[in-house]
Design a protein around this motif. Structure first.
Motif, PDB file in Angstrom:
ATOM      1  N   MET A  54       0.859  -1.183   0.000  1.00 27.21           N
ATOM      2  CA  MET A  54       0.000   0.000   0.000  1.00 27.21           C
ATOM      3  C   MET A  54       0.893   1.230   0.000  1.00 27.21           C
ATOM      4  O   MET A  54       1.730   1.402   0.873  1.00 27.21           O
ATOM      5  CB  MET A  54      -0.887   0.020   1.250  1.00 27.21           C
ATOM      6  CG  MET A  54      -1.831  -1.170   1.344  1.00 27.21           C
ATOM      7  SD  MET A  54      -3.002  -1.238  -0.030  1.00 27.21           S
ATOM      8  CE  MET A  54      -3.981   0.219   0.332  1.00 27.21           C
ATOM      9  N   ALA A  55       0.724   2.066  -1.001  1.00 24.09           N
ATOM     10  CA  ALA A  55       1.547   3.276  -1.102  1.00 24.09           C
ATOM     11  C   ALA A  55       0.660   4.503  -0.984  1.00 24.09           C
ATOM     12  O   ALA A  55      -0.448   4.534  -1.506  1.00 24.09           O
ATOM     13  CB  ALA A  55       2.285   3.304  -2.442  1.00 24.09           C
ATOM     14  N   ALA A  56       1.162   5.493  -0.278  1.00 29.50           N
ATOM     15  CA  ALA A  56       0.399   6.737  -0.140  1.00 29.50           C
ATOM     16  C   ALA A  56       0.332   7.456  -1.484  1.00 29.50           C
ATOM     17  O   ALA A  56       1.318   7.534  -2.211  1.00 29.50           O
ATOM     18  CB  ALA A  56       1.074   7.630   0.893  1.00 29.50           C
ATOM     19  N   ALA A  57      -0.823   7.970  -1.807  1.00 31.54           N
ATOM     20  CA  ALA A  57      -0.991   8.673  -3.083  1.00 31.54           C
ATOM     21  C   ALA A  57      -0.356  10.046  -2.990  1.00 31.54           C
ATOM     22  O   ALA A  57      -0.411  10.707  -1.966  1.00 31.54           O
ATOM     23  CB  ALA A  57      -2.473   8.798  -3.417  1.00 31.54           C
ATOM     24  N   ASN A  58       0.255  10.474  -4.095  1.00 32.55           N
ATOM     25  CA  ASN A  58       0.841  11.807  -4.129  1.00 32.55           C
ATOM     26  C   ASN A  58      -0.267  12.852  -4.171  1.00 32.55           C
ATOM     27  O   ASN A  58      -1.312  12.660  -4.778  1.00 32.55           O
ATOM     28  CB  ASN A  58       1.726  11.963  -5.377  1.00 32.55           C
ATOM     29  CG  ASN A  58       2.962  11.093  -5.293  1.00 32.55           C
ATOM     30  OD1 ASN A  58       3.465  10.856  -4.200  1.00 32.55           O
ATOM     31  ND2 ASN A  58       3.440  10.629  -6.441  1.00 32.55           N
ATOM     32  N   ALA A  59      -0.033  13.970  -3.531  1.00 35.10           N
ATOM     33  CA  ALA A  59      -1.036  15.026  -3.523  1.00 35.10           C
ATOM     34  C   ALA A  59      -1.274  15.560  -4.934  1.00 35.10           C
ATOM     35  O   ALA A  59      -2.390  15.885  -5.314  1.00 35.10           O
ATOM     36  CB  ALA A  59      -0.588  16.158  -2.602  1.00 35.10           C
ATOM     37  N   ILE A  60      -0.208  15.657  -5.701  1.00 33.78           N
ATOM     38  CA  ILE A  60      -0.317  16.117  -7.075  1.00 33.78           C
ATOM     39  C   ILE A  60       0.277  15.042  -7.981  1.00 33.78           C
ATOM     40  O   ILE A  60       1.457  14.715  -7.871  1.00 33.78           O
ATOM     41  CB  ILE A  60       0.433  17.448  -7.283  1.00 33.78           C
ATOM     42  CG1 ILE A  60      -0.125  18.518  -6.355  1.00 33.78           C
ATOM     43  CG2 ILE A  60       0.372  17.879  -8.737  1.00 33.78           C
ATOM     44  CD1 ILE A  60       0.614  19.837  -6.431  1.00 33.78           C
ATOM     45  N   ALA A  61      -0.537  14.483  -8.854  1.00 30.76           N
ATOM     46  CA  ALA A  61      -0.077  13.419  -9.747  1.00 30.76           C
ATOM     47  C   ALA A  61       0.703  14.042 -10.899  1.00 30.76           C
ATOM     48  O   ALA A  61       0.222  14.941 -11.584  1.00 30.76           O
ATOM     49  CB  ALA A  61      -1.258  12.626 -10.267  1.00 30.76           C
ATOM     50  N   ALA A  62       1.922  13.540 -11.111  1.00 30.71           N
ATOM     51  CA  ALA A  62       2.723  14.022 -12.225  1.00 30.71           C
ATOM     52  C   ALA A  62       2.161  13.472 -13.530  1.00 30.71           C
ATOM     53  O   ALA A  62       1.625  12.370 -13.571  1.00 30.71           O
ATOM     54  CB  ALA A  62       4.178  13.575 -12.046  1.00 30.71           C
ATOM     55  N   ARG A  63       2.277  14.246 -14.596  1.00 30.30           N
ATOM     56  CA  ARG A  63       1.810  13.777 -15.888  1.00 30.30           C
ATOM     57  C   ARG A  63       2.750  12.690 -16.384  1.00 30.30           C
ATOM     58  O   ARG A  63       3.966  12.846 -16.370  1.00 30.30           O
ATOM     59  CB  ARG A  63       1.753  14.929 -16.887  1.00 30.30           C
ATOM     60  CG  ARG A  63       1.134  14.513 -18.221  1.00 30.30           C
ATOM     61  CD  ARG A  63       0.885  15.691 -19.118  1.00 30.30           C
ATOM     62  NE  ARG A  63       0.256  15.270 -20.359  1.00 30.30           N
ATOM     63  CZ  ARG A  63      -0.043  16.092 -21.360  1.00 30.30           C
ATOM     64  NH1 ARG A  63       0.243  17.382 -21.246  1.00 30.30           N
ATOM     65  NH2 ARG A  63      -0.619  15.636 -22.452  1.00 30.30           N
ATOM     66  N   MET A  64       2.180  11.587 -16.821  1.00 26.87           N
ATOM     67  CA  MET A  64       2.976  10.425 -17.217  1.00 26.87           C
ATOM     68  C   MET A  64       3.028  10.313 -18.734  1.00 26.87           C
ATOM     69  O   MET A  64       2.042  10.573 -19.430  1.00 26.87           O
ATOM     70  CB  MET A  64       2.363   9.147 -16.629  1.00 26.87           C
ATOM     71  CG  MET A  64       2.107   9.229 -15.134  1.00 26.87           C
ATOM     72  SD  MET A  64       3.619   9.318 -14.147  1.00 26.87           S
ATOM     73  CE  MET A  64       3.981   7.574 -14.013  1.00 26.87           C
ATOM     74  N   TYR A  65       4.203   9.920 -19.219  1.00 25.92           N
ATOM     75  CA  TYR A  65       4.396   9.729 -20.650  1.00 25.92           C
ATOM     76  C   TYR A  65       4.897   8.307 -20.907  1.00 25.92           C
ATOM     77  O   TYR A  65       5.699   7.784 -20.137  1.00 25.92           O
ATOM     78  CB  TYR A  65       5.411  10.735 -21.196  1.00 25.92           C
ATOM     79  CG  TYR A  65       4.949  12.167 -21.108  1.00 25.92           C
ATOM     80  CD1 TYR A  65       4.159  12.721 -22.111  1.00 25.92           C
ATOM     81  CD2 TYR A  65       5.305  12.953 -20.023  1.00 25.92           C
ATOM     82  CE1 TYR A  65       3.734  14.037 -22.036  1.00 25.92           C
ATOM     83  CE2 TYR A  65       4.883  14.268 -19.941  1.00 25.92           C
ATOM     84  CZ  TYR A  65       4.098  14.820 -20.947  1.00 25.92           C
ATOM     85  OH  TYR A  65       3.674  16.108 -20.872  1.00 25.92           O
ATOM     86  N   PRO A  66       4.449   7.688 -21.999  1.00 26.71           N
ATOM     87  CA  PRO A  66       4.887   6.325 -22.290  1.00 26.71           C
ATOM     88  C   PRO A  66       6.250   6.292 -22.989  1.00 26.71           C
ATOM     89  O   PRO A  66       6.541   7.133 -23.840  1.00 26.71           O
ATOM     90  CB  PRO A  66       3.790   5.793 -23.218  1.00 26.71           C
ATOM     91  CG  PRO A  66       3.296   7.013 -23.935  1.00 26.71           C
ATOM     92  CD  PRO A  66       3.406   8.157 -22.945  1.00 26.71           C
ATOM     93  N   ALA A  67       7.073   5.335 -22.601  1.00 31.54           N
ATOM     94  CA  ALA A  67       8.333   5.064 -23.284  1.00 31.54           C
ATOM     95  C   ALA A  67       8.327   3.580 -23.616  1.00 31.54           C
ATOM     96  O   ALA A  67       8.333   2.739 -22.721  1.00 31.54           O
ATOM     97  CB  ALA A  67       9.524   5.416 -22.399  1.00 31.54           C
ATOM     98  N   GLY A  68       8.253   3.270 -24.902  1.00 36.17           N
ATOM     99  CA  GLY A  68       8.125   1.874 -25.305  1.00 36.17           C
ATOM    100  C   GLY A  68       9.142   1.480 -26.353  1.00 36.17           C
ATOM    101  O   GLY A  68       9.817   2.315 -26.952  1.00 36.17           O
ATOM    102  N   GLY A  69       9.232   0.184 -26.561  1.00 32.31           N
ATOM    103  CA  GLY A  69      10.148  -0.342 -27.560  1.00 32.31           C
ATOM    104  C   GLY A  69      10.019  -1.843 -27.647  1.00 32.31           C
ATOM    105  O   GLY A  69       9.071  -2.436 -27.126  1.00 32.31           O
ATOM    106  N   ARG A  70      10.996  -2.452 -28.279  1.00 32.63           N
ATOM    107  CA  ARG A  70      10.985  -3.899 -28.482  1.00 32.63           C
ATOM    108  C   ARG A  70      12.386  -4.436 -28.237  1.00 32.63           C
ATOM    109  O   ARG A  70      13.373  -3.875 -28.732  1.00 32.63           O
ATOM    110  CB  ARG A  70      10.523  -4.226 -29.905  1.00 32.63           C
ATOM    111  CG  ARG A  70      10.439  -5.706 -30.252  1.00 32.63           C
ATOM    112  CD  ARG A  70       9.726  -5.868 -31.593  1.00 32.63           C
ATOM    113  NE  ARG A  70       9.740  -7.251 -32.054  1.00 32.63           N
ATOM    114  CZ  ARG A  70      10.576  -7.735 -32.974  1.00 32.63           C
ATOM    115  NH1 ARG A  70      11.477  -6.923 -33.532  1.00 32.63           N
ATOM    116  NH2 ARG A  70      10.525  -8.996 -33.340  1.00 32.63           N
TER     117      ARG A  70
END
Length: 205
Positions: free
Chosen positions: A13-29
């Motif tokens: 169980m992790a405490a939620a951040n007060a302000i959620a950072a914007r997340m970006y995907p980094a993908g590959g193969r």
């Protein structure tokens, strides 16, 4: 007598951040030198030496990690191949393309090892250490570092970026301080380990 190392990840169980950072995907193969997909390789993004996100590649060798924009170190590991470390910048959509793993100089009959070394069962990954020439000469920590989704640092063992893992040897939980646990695992040799089982999640209590 062969030893069985079984890793079980407890849901933390992790405490939620007060302000959620914007997340970006980094993908590959992830592919081998013949261009074939490497499934179940461990892919991790690090910032300042700390793991930010992690996962295993799918059966097509693909991965996608979502993290805040910034500079990261991409780490990819799989038993029988040399680890890959690459500096990447994540912003907007990031396609890292094909990332090639090179066979380790100690690997024997690489194609056979790749096919038999790791298999996925309903709730876990199983690493068949006893039948893996690529495991020869390695200790327990080195083997765990190449197991699907597992990341080991100086203080803890995490699975797919989540802390709270428990380690069992022959169905007995190792209740040790982190430093003691890592020291013990380093004392185990590959020729004393039959297999490693990694269970990414457990049932809800």
């Amino acid at each position: 007598m062969k030893k069985l190392i079984l890793l079980i990840l407890l849901l933390a169980m992790a405490a939620a951040n007060a302000i959620a950072a914007r997340m970006y995907p980094a993908g590959g193969r992830v592919v081998d030198e013949q261009g074939q997909a490497v499934e179940y390789a461990t892919v991790v993004l690090l910032r300042g030496g700390e793991q930010v996100a992690g996962m295993t590649t799918d059966d097509a060798g693909r991965f996608e990690l979502k993290v805040p924009t910034g500079e990261y170190t991409l780490s990819i590991q799989y038993l029988g191949f040399d680890p890959v470390l690459r500096q990447v910048r994540v912003e907007a959509d990031n396609d890292l393309g094909d990332i090639v793993l090179k066979s380790s100089s100690t690997q024997i009959e690489g194609v056979v090892v790749k096919a038999q070394l790791i298999r996925r069962e309903a709730d876990r990954f199983v690493v068949d250490v006893a039948n893996a020439p690529a495991a020869i000469g390695k200790d327990g920590i080195e083997l765990l570092e190449r197991a699907p989704g597992v990341w080991v640092d100086d203080e803890k063992i995490s699975i797919n970026g989540k802390s709270g893992s428990k380690v069992y040897v022959n169905d007995r939980e190792l209740r040790m301080e982190p430093a003691q646990l890592l020291t013990y695992l380093r004392s185990l040799r590959a020729d004393a380990i039959q297999k490693i089982e990694v269970v990414p999640t457990t049932g809800a209590d």
